[in-house]
Design a protein around this motif. Structure first.
Motif, PDB file in Angstrom:
ATOM      1  N   GLY A 152       0.855  -1.172   0.000  1.00 16.12           N
ATOM      2  CA  GLY A 152       0.000   0.000   0.000  1.00 16.12           C
ATOM      3  C   GLY A 152       0.898   1.231   0.000  1.00 16.12           C
ATOM      4  N   HIS A 153       0.297   2.399   0.017  1.00 13.75           N
ATOM      5  CA  HIS A 153       1.042   3.657  -0.046  1.00 13.75           C
ATOM      6  C   HIS A 153       1.934   3.804   1.190  1.00 13.75           C
ATOM      7  N   PRO A 154       3.245   3.935   0.988  1.00  6.37           N
ATOM      8  CA  PRO A 154       4.148   4.107   2.129  1.00  6.37           C
ATOM      9  C   PRO A 154       3.964   5.471   2.794  1.00  6.37           C
ATOM     10  N   ASN A 155       4.313   5.534   4.073  1.00  2.00           N
ATOM     11  CA  ASN A 155       4.343   6.809   4.778  1.00  2.00           C
ATOM     12  C   ASN A 155       5.711   6.979   5.435  1.00  2.00           C
ATOM     13  N   ARG A 156       5.881   8.074   6.150  1.00  5.22           N
ATOM     14  CA  ARG A 156       7.184   8.428   6.710  1.00  5.22           C
ATOM     15  C   ARG A 156       7.780   7.315   7.575  1.00  5.22           C
ATOM     16  N   GLN A 157       6.957   6.634   8.359  1.00  7.05           N
ATOM     17  CA  GLN A 157       7.498   5.590   9.231  1.00  7.05           C
ATOM     18  C   GLN A 157       8.036   4.396   8.442  1.00  7.05           C
ATOM     19  N   ASN A 158       7.685   4.284   7.172  1.00 12.22           N
ATOM     20  CA  ASN A 158       8.182   3.190   6.322  1.00 12.22           C
ATOM     21  C   ASN A 158       9.496   3.527   5.619  1.00 12.22           C
ATOM     22  N   PHE A 159       9.910   4.781   5.646  1.00 16.08           N
ATOM     23  CA  PHE A 159      11.094   5.186   4.876  1.00 16.08           C
ATOM     24  C   PHE A 159      12.365   4.433   5.266  1.00 16.08           C
ATOM     25  N   PRO A 160      12.664   4.224   6.549  1.00 19.03           N
ATOM     26  CA  PRO A 160      13.878   3.447   6.867  1.00 19.03           C
ATOM     27  C   PRO A 160      13.830   2.030   6.284  1.00 19.03           C
ATOM     28  N   PHE A 161      12.658   1.404   6.317  1.00 19.33           N
ATOM     29  CA  PHE A 161      12.492   0.076   5.726  1.00 19.33           C
ATOM     30  C   PHE A 161      12.735   0.133   4.214  1.00 19.33           C
ATOM     31  N   LEU A 162      12.111   1.098   3.542  1.00 18.57           N
ATOM     32  CA  LEU A 162      12.272   1.219   2.089  1.00 18.57           C
ATOM     33  C   LEU A 162      13.721   1.513   1.720  1.00 18.57           C
ATOM     34  N   ARG A 163      14.398   2.293   2.532  1.00 19.54           N
ATOM     35  CA  ARG A 163      15.809   2.620   2.275  1.00 19.54           C
ATOM     36  C   ARG A 163      16.643   1.342   2.217  1.00 19.54           C
ATOM     37  N   LYS A 164      16.323   0.376   3.071  1.00 22.47           N
ATOM     38  CA  LYS A 164      17.059  -0.895   3.106  1.00 22.47           C
ATOM     39  C   LYS A 164      16.883  -1.696   1.814  1.00 22.47           C
ATOM     40  N   LEU A 165      15.785  -1.474   1.107  1.00 17.07           N
ATOM     41  CA  LEU A 165      15.536  -2.194  -0.146  1.00 17.07           C
ATOM     42  C   LEU A 165      16.385  -1.659  -1.299  1.00 17.07           C
ATOM     43  N   ARG A 166      16.926  -0.447  -1.141  1.00 18.05           N
ATOM     44  CA  ARG A 166      17.736   0.206  -2.185  1.00 18.05           C
ATOM     45  C   ARG A 166      16.991   0.266  -3.520  1.00 18.05           C
ATOM     46  N   LEU A 167      15.760   0.759  -3.457  1.00 18.22           N
ATOM     47  CA  LEU A 167      14.896   0.810  -4.635  1.00 18.22           C
ATOM     48  C   LEU A 167      15.475   1.688  -5.734  1.00 18.22           C
ATOM     49  N   LYS A 168      15.296   1.249  -6.965  1.00 16.37           N
ATOM     50  CA  LYS A 168      15.623   2.065  -8.137  1.00 16.37           C
ATOM     51  C   LYS A 168      14.362   2.707  -8.705  1.00 16.37           C
ATOM     52  N   THR A 169      13.220   1.990  -8.571  1.00 12.93           N
ATOM     53  CA  THR A 169      11.987   2.419  -9.210  1.00 12.93           C
ATOM     54  C   THR A 169      10.811   2.215  -8.264  1.00 12.93           C
ATOM     55  N   VAL A 170       9.865   3.149  -8.311  1.00 16.52           N
ATOM     56  CA  VAL A 170       8.589   2.997  -7.616  1.00 16.52           C
ATOM     57  C   VAL A 170       7.495   3.251  -8.638  1.00 16.52           C
ATOM     58  N   MET A 171       6.527   2.340  -8.695  1.00 17.59           N
ATOM     59  CA  MET A 171       5.354   2.497  -9.552  1.00 17.59           C
ATOM     60  C   MET A 171       4.151   2.699  -8.650  1.00 17.59           C
ATOM     61  N   TYR A 172       3.458   3.804  -8.877  1.00 21.64           N
ATOM     62  CA  TYR A 172       2.334   4.194  -8.024  1.00 21.64           C
ATOM     63  C   TYR A 172       1.064   4.226  -8.860  1.00 21.64           C
ATOM     64  N   PHE A 173       0.083   3.391  -8.503  1.00 22.15           N
ATOM     65  CA  PHE A 173      -1.187   3.293  -9.221  1.00 22.15           C
ATOM     66  C   PHE A 173      -2.290   3.936  -8.402  1.00 22.15           C
ATOM     67  N   ALA A 174      -2.602   5.198  -8.675  1.00 19.96           N
ATOM     68  CA  ALA A 174      -3.692   5.895  -7.989  1.00 19.96           C
ATOM     69  C   ALA A 174      -3.948   7.221  -8.688  1.00 19.96           C
ATOM     70  N   MET A 175      -5.160   7.721  -8.525  1.00 21.54           N
ATOM     71  CA  MET A 175      -5.492   9.026  -9.088  1.00 21.54           C
ATOM     72  C   MET A 175      -4.851  10.152  -8.265  1.00 21.54           C
ATOM     73  N   GLU A 176      -4.679   9.907  -6.962  1.00 17.80           N
ATOM     74  CA  GLU A 176      -4.176  10.929  -6.046  1.00 17.80           C
ATOM     75  C   GLU A 176      -2.681  11.191  -6.269  1.00 17.80           C
ATOM     76  N   ASP A 177      -2.280  12.435  -6.022  1.00 17.49           N
ATOM     77  CA  ASP A 177      -0.865  12.791  -6.088  1.00 17.49           C
ATOM     78  C   ASP A 177      -0.107  12.121  -4.951  1.00 17.49           C
ATOM     79  N   LEU A 178       1.178  11.952  -5.156  1.00 16.00           N
ATOM     80  CA  LEU A 178       2.027  11.504  -4.062  1.00 16.00           C
ATOM     81  C   LEU A 178       2.069  12.583  -2.986  1.00 16.00           C
ATOM     82  N   THR A 179       2.272  12.183  -1.760  1.00 19.59           N
ATOM     83  CA  THR A 179       2.429  13.171  -0.698  1.00 19.59           C
ATOM     84  C   THR A 179       3.763  13.880  -0.901  1.00 19.59           C
ATOM     85  N   PRO A 180       3.869  15.142  -0.470  1.00 21.51           N
ATOM     86  CA  PRO A 180       5.158  15.826  -0.575  1.00 21.51           C
ATOM     87  C   PRO A 180       6.276  15.064   0.149  1.00 21.51           C
ATOM     88  N   GLU A 181       5.943  14.424   1.269  1.00 23.70           N
ATOM     89  CA  GLU A 181       6.932  13.614   1.995  1.00 23.70           C
ATOM     90  C   GLU A 181       7.480  12.490   1.127  1.00 23.70           C
TER      91      GLU A 181
END
Length: 182
Positions: free
Chosen positions: A38-67
């Motif tokens: 689901g849509h990540p939030n600030r508390q998920n950022f350390p976890f996502l950082r560990k994944l060393r992502l190159k790409t994120v695909m976001y499927f929704a009408m809503e804009d991404l949060t500024p965070e």
């Protein structure tokens, strides 16, 4: 706050030692180098950082949060935002064009590691993963079982979308395909 020693990576942020690693809602590995949630939030950022992502695909009408936008910019992550509705009978259907485009990127190992997400990580991402499973030649029973594990209720229109999806119509480059695609 104590910080972890730098780890020779090119990442801009350090992860606090005592910071728990919290995955986003409905997080799971789809295949090596491909994750869903689901849509990540600030508390998920350390976890996502560990994944060393190159790409994120976001499927929704809503804009991404500024965070989230700031996080991805800081981490130098490519964002692909697919502004597509989910399947809603009788007239709204997820965009086959968006699914095809996303699958081309998912089947290109140069995009990995990649996170695919929608708001709750259920229906739109369930359709995308279901279509990927067809390309992987999973049985319909296995595809639908996996879909239901994440989606709870509202399934009929999505299952019909997956069932009628033409997996041969995805123009991915076989030279760049991940090792897990035979």
């Amino acid at each position: 706050m104590d910080l972890v020693a730098t780890d020779n990576s090119t990442r801009s942020k350090q992860t606090p030692i005592n910071m728990p690693l919290v995955p986003p809602l409905n997080f799971a590995m789809v295949a090596p180098g491909v994750y869903r949630s689901g849509h990540p939030n600030r508390q998920n950022f350390p976890f996502l950082r560990k994944l060393r992502l190159k790409t994120v695909m976001y499927f929704a009408m809503e804009d991404l949060t500024p965070e989230m936008e700031n996080f991805m910019q800081e981490e130098n992550i490519e964002i692909l935002h697919y502004r597509t509705e989910g399947n809603k009978e009788p007239f709204l259907e997820i965009s086959t064009e968006d699914i095809n485009h996303a699958l081309v990127k998912l089947l290109d190992e140069r995009s990995h590691p990649v996170l695919i997400h929608c708001l709750k990580g259920k229906h739109r991402i369930g359709c995308l993963v279901g279509c990927l499973r067809k390309i992987q030649r999973w049985s319909k029973t296995s595809i639908f079982d996996e879909y239901r594990r994440f989606a709870d209720t509202k399934v009929l229109a999505d299952l019909e979308f997956i069932e009628t999806f033409e997996e041969g119509s995805v123009p991915y480059d076989p030279k760049q395909k991940p090792f897990w695609l035979y």
